[in-house]
Design a protein around this motif. Sequence first.
Motif, short mmCIF file in Angstrom:
data_model
loop_
_atom_site.label_atom_id
_atom_site.label_comp_id
_atom_site.label_asym_id
_atom_site.label_seq_id
_atom_site.Cartn_x
_atom_site.Cartn_y
_atom_site.Cartn_z
N GLN A 559 87.74 133.72 -39.78
CA GLN A 559 88.66 135.13 -39.10
C GLN A 559 90.44 134.80 -39.50
OE1 GLN A 559 88.58 133.90 -34.80
NE2 GLN A 559 86.02 133.50 -35.11
N HIS A 560 91.27 135.61 -39.65
CA HIS A 560 92.66 135.90 -39.72
C HIS A 560 93.27 136.17 -38.99
CE1 HIS A 560 91.23 134.46 -43.90
NE2 HIS A 560 90.38 135.55 -43.84
N PRO A 561 94.11 134.76 -38.85
CA PRO A 561 95.13 135.52 -37.00
C PRO A 561 96.54 136.06 -38.08
CG PRO A 561 94.86 133.18 -37.37
CD PRO A 561 94.68 133.56 -38.21
N HIS A 629 101.60 137.06 -42.86
CA HIS A 629 100.83 135.61 -43.54
C HIS A 629 100.22 135.62 -42.77
CE1 HIS A 629 102.27 132.47 -41.42
NE2 HIS A 629 104.30 134.07 -40.91
N CYS A 630 98.83 135.12 -42.86
CA CYS A 630 97.97 134.26 -41.74
C CYS A 630 97.93 132.83 -41.33
CB CYS A 630 96.26 133.95 -42.52
SG CYS A 630 95.51 133.27 -42.06
N HIS A 631 98.00 132.65 -39.86
CA HIS A 631 98.81 131.51 -39.43
C HIS A 631 98.32 130.47 -40.04
CE1 HIS A 631 102.62 130.37 -37.71
NE2 HIS A 631 103.29 131.45 -38.09
N ASP A 634 96.54 126.66 -43.91
CA ASP A 634 96.27 126.25 -44.89
C ASP A 634 96.48 127.71 -46.19
OD1 ASP A 634 94.42 126.83 -43.12
OD2 ASP A 634 92.92 125.90 -43.83
N HIS A 635 95.54 128.58 -45.29
CA HIS A 635 95.60 130.80 -45.84
C HIS A 635 96.48 130.56 -46.78
CE1 HIS A 635 91.53 131.46 -43.70
NE2 HIS A 635 91.68 130.20 -43.81
N GLU A 636 97.67 130.38 -45.66
CA GLU A 636 99.05 130.88 -46.25
C GLU A 636 99.89 129.80 -47.17
OE1 GLU A 636 102.34 130.19 -47.29
OE2 GLU A 636 103.17 129.60 -45.40
N GLY A 639 98.18 131.26 -50.59
CA GLY A 639 97.96 133.11 -50.75
C GLY A 639 98.46 134.07 -49.66
N MET A 640 98.18 133.69 -48.72
CA MET A 640 97.51 134.17 -47.74
C MET A 640 98.86 135.42 -46.71
SD MET A 640 94.76 135.76 -45.44
CE MET A 640 93.23 135.99 -46.56
N MET A 641 99.68 135.47 -47.86
CA MET A 641 100.82 135.89 -48.16
C MET A 641 101.18 137.20 -48.65
SD MET A 641 104.02 133.43 -45.89
CE MET A 641 105.19 132.79 -47.87
CU LIG Z 1 93.73 133.12 -42.52
#
Ligand SMILES: [Cu+2]
Length: 1011
Positions: A559-561, A629-631, A634-636, A639-641
């Motif tokens: 899941q990605h907030p 970005h993903c909150h 660690d995902h941010e 790279g998830m931004m």
């Molecule tokens: Cu995420």
Amino acid sequence: MFFSLSPPLKETFAMRFFHHQTVRASKGSIARFQPRLLELESRLTPAALVEPVGLYPRNGVLEVTLTARQSTIDLDTVATPVSDALAFSYQVNQGISDGPDMGGGLRPGPTLHVNPGQTLIVHFANELSGLTIPDFTNINGQTLTAADINLHTHGLHISPDGNSDNVLLNIAPGTSNTYTRQIAADQPEGLYWYHTHLHGVAQPEIYFGLAGMLVIGKADGNIPKVSQNQLPTRTLAIQYNDVFGRDVGLSTLNFPTVQPWNLTEAPIGAHYVNVPGSSGYTANNLFSFSGSFSNGDPATIDANPALPESGRNTQFTINGQFQPTLQAARGQTEVWSLANISDVAYARLRLTNTADGTHPAIVVLGQDGITYTRATLAPLEDGTVLLMPPATRFVIAVTMPESGDLILEMPPDPSFGAPVAFGGSSASFVVPGPGGIGKQVVTAQGTATLDPSAISYSNGFNYFPTQELFRVSTTSESVTSVIFAPGEPLNAVNGFEDLSLVTPDNTREIVLIQGPLDPADPAAFVFAINGITFPYAPVLQPRLNSVEEWVYTNITGDQHPLHVHVNSFQVMEVRDPNNSANSHGVQLWDQDTVNVPAARFDAAGILVEPGVVKIRAHFRDYTGTFVQHCHRLDHEDLGMMQVVTILTEHQYFAVGVAGTDGADAHVEVRDATDSHFLEILTPFPGYQGPLSVALGDVDGNSISDMAVSSLAGSPHVILYSGASRDGQRPFSKVIASFLAEGIQGGVSVALGTIDGKPGTNLVLGSQGGMEAMVSVVGLQAMAPGGAMEPMTLGQFVPFAGFNGSIAVATGLVDDSGRVSIVVGAGPGAEPRVGVFSYLLYAPLAAPEPGMVMGVAGTLGPVVCTASFYAFSQNYLGGISVGTGWVNGPQGGFQNILVGALQGTSHVVSFSSGSALNGFPPMVMEMTMPVPYYLTSSFYAFGAQNQSGVRVSASDTLRGARLLATSLQGQTAVVSSFDLLRIGSATQLTPERVDTLFLDVMANSVPAVGGY
Ligand SMILES: [Cu+2]
């Protein structure tokens, strides 16, 4: 004993592990640890809930100094204070504290209070150097002894530019940046939060402590029914901490997503399973492992359900307190504003009445600082369960029972009916080394299992433990309850506008993907948007005042907030392929973070259906660059931004043409979307020489304005307002007219926010007759709406010893978060491009006695961040420069555009990095000089045109078009180009969009500016 060891193995840590874990599982060995647990329990007299120190404005301004530093903090369930935490020290400069005026070592940080329409000034100082935190690591797992910071005020609808909500800044240790946040008058009242936001270390900085709450107005949202009934309101910050082995007296704050954990002080007997592919947040006492070492010896860890929650590795806290308590009258209704300010944790919440075990329905009054129009039942399990993804805030009405206590807890998730197995035959676990000191990893083959009663939530990767968070004991007093019924109007100001009824101006597809995506680095596991990581994901450029629909398609098992800065949004649809109970349609409220459900995969791991979320946002009030970005931070960090730039509502370009045959020089302004004519101006009556033009928002009203200067004769600059007011057409009203200070002869002009303050600055370049000089000029309105007065802020010599003309441009050309000044050397010089940046961060150390730190009102020192030749060094015809996001779909930052002023119409563009370069480095560090890579090279008007070319760009929804001007005969010509990536080419190919022949005679290449 379950087995006998052969003698040679006797002194290995493997044996120690097995031995101690085995005896640990026996009743006798648990008794051995009982004294430490009792010692721990004695610290745990449940403490009354306290709110963090609150800092309030005085005379409309809260001005504070927040200093990030390594700090010693006192955690409730740790025998001694932990010294490897981070915290903000604070000092009130203007405002009122409800505690001391200065302090530190607070977890969470002090709560900042400011009202709509007021000003929040934060002197944000970085003392993160000399750190001794073994687990404070970057995303490659390297321990950092120093780190940069910047400040995000999460959820505020506020300018992202300059020194406002700009999370692209890098404030280095030993320096400070002053952020001035002008809170909008219509900012909804409620609970927000602040945290550092430095890409690559956002997660560790926030986990270790650099976060706190931010309250705009009243934290409950200023709901009339709450104030009329004088209901108690509370702000409750949810965080967690991980102290490995606290049941045996350890006191080191560990970073649970780093593997292996910091075991340097782990004693023999510490009970611990670490499973690759999962990570912290699992209740260590409910994890078991069964398998064998590589030599075939069996290895076993048994779960220990008897370990109290106070002894677990991972604990969630409320306002930094472990299981705080409160007393309240029976029937008392309170309003709780909850903020999940953890780095990655999901909190799945439920209320329990201890008298009868029932779970009262949770009535939600608002989310993410924005009050709902109507009270709404929590969405899960008949309204009894509220899920708080990381970064979210919820306001809930809570009524105390007539008997028994009321507990806020993270309950078991009923969807986990059986033990969850991890790792299969490849699971490994970590144990203390020989003698109990040192870091050792034992890889044992086997399976780890987690008791379902220990799992409160899983986000697809982490398993968050069940825990009691907060307990309210009821007193003998009884009061009348104030019931909020689902559906009841709340009548608070929330600015909500139902976007489900409008047709979006634009729709974008945002694909969330993760894995070892980088072909050049298959070992790197990244989290990406549309296939690539920040900052190389495509730039999104909505127009101001437009409504866009963004469709998040999640093809990952996590899941990605997703959080969008600056503008809140409305959720149109959620499709959860794994749990239809989570799927829903249009929501009638705004929020700033939305949890995007995981995809569904079949047993073979093949994608069956993605998780989908659709949102709509109305981009109001503020232009500028920010991120989504993903909150799960660690995902941010991995790279998830994605960069988002809000454009002005209209894009224009202007062409400045020198006069011929007695005609004055003039400027023609056109709409950039379809080239239609808007305005023609004669800025300098009687002047027939060449002009320089630039477009930008001069007065901070998010409308493009225009600057025109004379390139010969005198350094005359005129600014025209792009606003069409008083019945006037855009660009017809002069807002400033002056001769540049300290420059002889003509002057070239650019517009950009150089000083970090609202509005833009003028950047001027000399045109010969003196050593080439760049001048940065601030503009100040003497009266509202009146003429603006220039003030020189800084001057520098870009190319020492060069006395010719220079071209100037400004742009966000690198990852510094600052607008740079781009200077091109004119005829007679080698075709040098210089990139310059003012150092706006203040040094923390006091200046040496007698040292001059600059004159008040001026910018600080300027540095050259890059210097390179645009063309062959033999070309001496001079260059024009511009900037633009011409590679927007390839991400990165704005390109530097260069045109040959003489000879062929050669145009080149350069980027400091984009998807054309493959994946960005995992750890982004600003290198000096900043590298620039050629992104395109072409002849704008064919190789046979020998008139030279000038360049600029004008923004589009996906990037920017390159604008080029030249002469064809004596006709001024303007062409616009999209620069496209064909396949996997490493450079862009121009595609001519439009060509315009201006209906005038010209004898020099026209100037061009776009915005
Ligand atoms: Cu995420």
